[in-house]
Design an enzyme around this catalytic site. Structure first.
Site, short mmCIF file in Angstrom:
data_model
loop_
_atom_site.label_atom_id
_atom_site.label_comp_id
_atom_site.label_asym_id
_atom_site.label_seq_id
_atom_site.Cartn_x
_atom_site.Cartn_y
_atom_site.Cartn_z
N GLU A 164 4.10 80.51 41.63
CA GLU A 164 4.22 81.87 42.16
C GLU A 164 3.14 82.76 41.57
O GLU A 164 2.54 82.45 40.54
CB GLU A 164 5.62 82.42 41.83
CG GLU A 164 5.91 83.84 42.31
CD GLU A 164 5.79 84.03 43.82
OE1 GLU A 164 4.68 83.91 44.36
OE2 GLU A 164 6.82 84.35 44.45
N HIS A 202 12.12 78.12 47.51
CA HIS A 202 13.22 77.68 46.64
C HIS A 202 14.52 78.43 46.95
O HIS A 202 14.52 79.50 47.54
CB HIS A 202 12.84 77.85 45.17
CG HIS A 202 12.64 79.28 44.77
ND1 HIS A 202 13.69 80.15 44.56
CD2 HIS A 202 11.51 79.99 44.56
CE1 HIS A 202 13.22 81.34 44.23
NE2 HIS A 202 11.89 81.27 44.23
#
Length: 190
Positions: A80, A10
């Site tokens: 994550e 990202h």
């Protein structure tokens, strides 16, 4: 010919810029993060992907959308690492109470173990290989480093050797039956 896995980390957030561990916390992209996410689009636009997946976190979904993949399928296994009690802290802050701490070989109170993260990402590897084509994933620094290690048949802890910047892409593939790194940590041109 085996599957090809394209990994996209990202775009920049305030916390990634500051080195703060960002697992569960949903953080918006910075203006720079949005710009680099958009700049990824040309590199990815001419590839026909059989499957596009994204972490459920806002920063990954937003990066996918800005890169031109608004219909990416949310895959919870791409989230994550859960940093537990260390969420929002930097490595130097953690090392004040746990000298030498790293995510790779120290406990994370209230968070995930390397084995738990590895099990999640092994499921992603299995899904990609079952697809057999080109798969694009949008996710996070540590989870993508673990995914690369697992793709290559390495232990989770070997994810430490794959430095990965925000808003970059990497390509994992196959060379005559051997999982390989074809490109790593490629940034967009602004």
């Amino acid at each position: 010919m085996g599957a090809t896995l394209v990994l996209v980390r990202h775009g920049q957030t305030e916390w990634s810029l500051a080195g703060r561990h960002t697992g569960r916390t949903d953080i918006e992209l910075t203006a720079a993060g949005e710009a680099t996410a958009k700049a990824l689009a040309p590199a990815l636009a001419d590839v026909d992907f059989d499957l596009v997946l994204t972490s459920p976190r806002l920063r990954a979904r937003r990066t996918a959308a800005l890169a031109g993949f608004t219909e990416a399928t949310v895959e919870d296994d791409l989230a994550e690492w859960d940093y537990g009690d260390y969420e929002g802290l930097t490595t130097p802050q953690i090392r004040e109470s746990v000298p030498g701490w790293t995510i790779w070989d120290h406990p994370v109170p209230g968070g995930e173990t390397p084995d738990e993260v590895g099990a999640r990402l092994d499921r992603v590897v299995e899904r990609v290989r079952a697809t057999g084509g080109r798969v694009l994933v949008f996710a996070h620094g540590h989870s993508l480093r673990v995914l690369a290690a697992r793709w290559l048949g390495l232990p989770v802890q070997d994810g430490r050797i794959f430095d990965l910047d925000t808003a970059t892409y990497s390509v994992l593939g196959d060379d005559r039956g051997q999982p390989v790194v074809q490109r790593w940590n490629v940034g967009p041109t602004l």
